[in-house]
Every structure is written in C-alpha cells, then in structure tokens.
Scaffold this active site. Sequence first.
Site, PDB file in Angstrom:
ATOM      1  N   HIS A 259      -0.531 -13.567  49.879  1.00 22.08           N
ATOM      2  CA  HIS A 259      -0.054 -13.970  51.200  1.00 22.08           C
ATOM      3  C   HIS A 259      -1.107 -14.827  51.867  1.00 22.08           C
ATOM      4  O   HIS A 259      -2.302 -14.578  51.703  1.00 22.08           O
ATOM      5  CB  HIS A 259       0.246 -12.729  52.060  1.00 22.08           C
ATOM      6  N   ASP A 310       8.671  -9.725  49.207  1.00 19.79           N
ATOM      7  CA  ASP A 310       9.630 -10.214  48.201  1.00 19.79           C
ATOM      8  C   ASP A 310       9.558  -9.420  46.901  1.00 19.79           C
ATOM      9  O   ASP A 310      10.521  -9.423  46.125  1.00 19.79           O
ATOM     10  CB  ASP A 310       9.386 -11.702  47.921  1.00 19.79           C
TER      11      ASP A 310
END
Length: 374
Positions: A259, A310
């Site tokens: 991220h 996800d």
Amino acid sequence: MALIAKGLDGIVVDNTSVSQVTSETSSLIYRGYRAQDLADQCTFLEVAYLLWHGELPTRSQLADFSKSESAHRSIDPALIEALRHIPLQAHPMDIVRTGVSWLGMEETDTLHMDMPRTELAALKLLAKIPTIIAVGYRVKKNLPIIPPKPDLPFSENFFNMTFGKIPAPEVLKAFEVSMVLYAEHSFNASTFTTRVVTSTLADIYSAVTAGICSLKGPLHGGANEEVMHMLIEIGEPSKAQAWVDDALAQKKKIMGFGHRVYKKQDSRAPTMDRYGRALAKTLAQPKWHDIATIVEKTMIEKKNIYPNLDFPTGPAYYLMGFDIDFFTPLFVMSRIAGWSAHIIEQMKANRLIRPLSEYTGPEERPVKPLDQRG
Ligand code: COA
C-alpha cells in the site's frame, strides 16, 4: 530543479472531513468511526448515509434514506436496451462506465448542476449502479433480466437481480462487510480523479465515470480480480510457497499486497478475512483461504509486505458466486458512496486542481517549414 513527488507520494493536496488514513497506525476512520467497527455493526446504507451527512442515521432517518434509495433502483428501458447491445467481450467495468455515462445523458443541462441536483444524482447513482451491474451480468450470460424489487434491502435486492435468489445470511453479511470496507478511502487514485474532474466544474456523472476508469486498473481496484486469478493459478496449498518464491525471484508484484500509505497491515483486511473465512467454512470450501494463508505468510516473512483489502475480498467474492471480472464493479457499487461525499466536499470549497510539471524536453527552437525538414 523543482522537487518532484513522483506519484504525488507524500503530498497533501487538500483538507477533507470524510475519512482519515493514518500511516503510522495503518488505520482508517470514516467521519470519526473505525471502518472495521462500522463493518461489524452497520449496514452499507447506514455507512453511505454517514459519509454523506456526517453522522450515522437515526432509525427514522435510515427508513427515509432506504425508501429514497429503493425508489430510484429502476433504470430506463432505453438503457436496458443499450446494455443488451454491448459487445459480449466487454469487461464489466466498461459496462458500468458506459451505464453511468448514460445516466448523465438522461439529465438536462449537466453543465449547471447545483448542489441539490448533485445530491439527488448521488442517490440515483447509489441506487442504479447495482441495477446496471446486474443487467450487465445477465446480458453477458444471455439470461432474462430481473427488475429491482423496492421492498428488498439493498444487498438482498442486488443478489436477487443478479442470481435470481437471495443467499444465506452469512453470504449477505460478508457482502455487506465488503461494501462497508470499500466505501471510502480518502484521496486514493479514483477519489482524487473524481475531485480533479469536479474541480473543473464538470458534473457528478462525468466525475464518477472518470472515477470508474481510474478504479479499473490492477494497481487500484482491479487488484481484487488479479488476486483470484493468482489463487486459481497456484491451484493447491502445497504449491503456494514455491509459487510466491518464484514470483518474487522474478521481481513480480503480488496482487493484493502493499500500500502507498499503510506501512503495516491494512486495518480493513483482517475484518474482511474473518468474514471470508467464515463463509468458506459454511460452504465447506477451505482451499482458497488455505492457499491465501501461505501466500500471506510468505509475503510477510520474505518481504515484510502485508495484504491490503483486495486480498481477502477476491476469494470472498468468488465464494459468493461472482465471476472474477465482476469483482471490481462490486467495488464501484460501494465506492460511489465515498466518491459522492468527496465530489460534494470539493464543490463546497472548490479550486481548480492544476499541478505543475518539470519540463525535460528540447529547448525552445524555431519551426522549420515542411519543405526544409528533409
Ligand atoms: N508485491 C511485491 N513487491 C511489492 C509489492 C507487491 N504487491 N508492493 C510493493 N512491493 C515492493 C516493490 O517491488 C518495491 O520494492 P523495491 O523498492 O525493492 O523496488 C517496494 O515494495 C515499493 O513498491 P512501490 O510499487 O514503489 O510502492 P507504491 O507505493 O508505488 O505502490 C502499490 C503501492 C499498492 C501500487 C503496490 O504495493 C502494488 O503494486 N501492489 C499490488 C497491487 C495492489 O494490490 N493494489 C491494491 C492497492 S489497495
């Protein structure tokens, strides 16, 4: 030479009161509430209300909001007809993008959409995007279209329009949890896209269409689809460790990990993982989560890189019965709540978003007439 923040890394471009992402604690709050607490305790519609109004609804406010949402679920027969003619190879994200763009064409004078019209359009988008996704799903499979039922709650209605039946409570809860966790994430790429478009005074439909385009990419929303493709390619838990080792040796990105802002665990991921694993247990289909466990362990051990939302969403949506290329449209169905909140916030304190760039091309030079260019 100007200092360049490639990818706008570390740049704060504006204020927002919609949500806060904190890098050090890898946490996410919507209007002050932890996203994972909202996922455990609230429905998606309660959270959409929170994002738009700043406070969780009372029982009567929620009843009114749900009534307004369900009243707007139908889409025009002309749009259904248009969706019947989509090229069958179309990616479902392109179907949703086209559907939203069409909804914009149903409005008059989109160049002058004031705040009340924009707020109504946000509600219409929240209500109609699930219908567009379900129609796209059924058209692709050559199945009869199932109209929305206003008397069903949000997720029940979506499953009914898509599959013609309402699933078990565990499936519905896991789906709602995914909707809540996907609803908002501060200035991510697609939300920033919607704010850039809004800053030019273009309308909400234009902004959301652009947001959908931005979300499609595998470095953003498209990662949930790539996660499931990866789990299928790995195939068996016994092959997972070697698969990840090999991919890392080839310097491949493992989808669903890493991220830009969070340095440790994405705070949304364990919550989604918990509901996804409960679903796998109910359905007696542990394989995908067994593979995922090994992939995750290997990524943390070898790279110190943690899963993002996800990663658990991919196998959860697969177990719910969705085709893989419909995973990112489900993300759109939820993120419309956050996008709309940001579009409205941008409209309320607008300034055109127009960054600078450092030029690296040729020095200024004269134009040679065509017959002198050899
Ligand atoms: N798999 C393997 N290595 C990864 C990785 C992943 N998923 N994510 C980051 N890395 C590594 C990079 O290879 C890089 O290593 P290096 O410095 O040795 O070259 C380092 O971590 C930094 O990665 P970078 O891509 O520069 O970080 P970023 O902030 O630009 O990108 C993402 C963030 C999300 C785009 C990136 O982590 C990624 O591509 N993840 C996979 C896609 C995904 O899951 N997207 C959904 C995001 S919510």
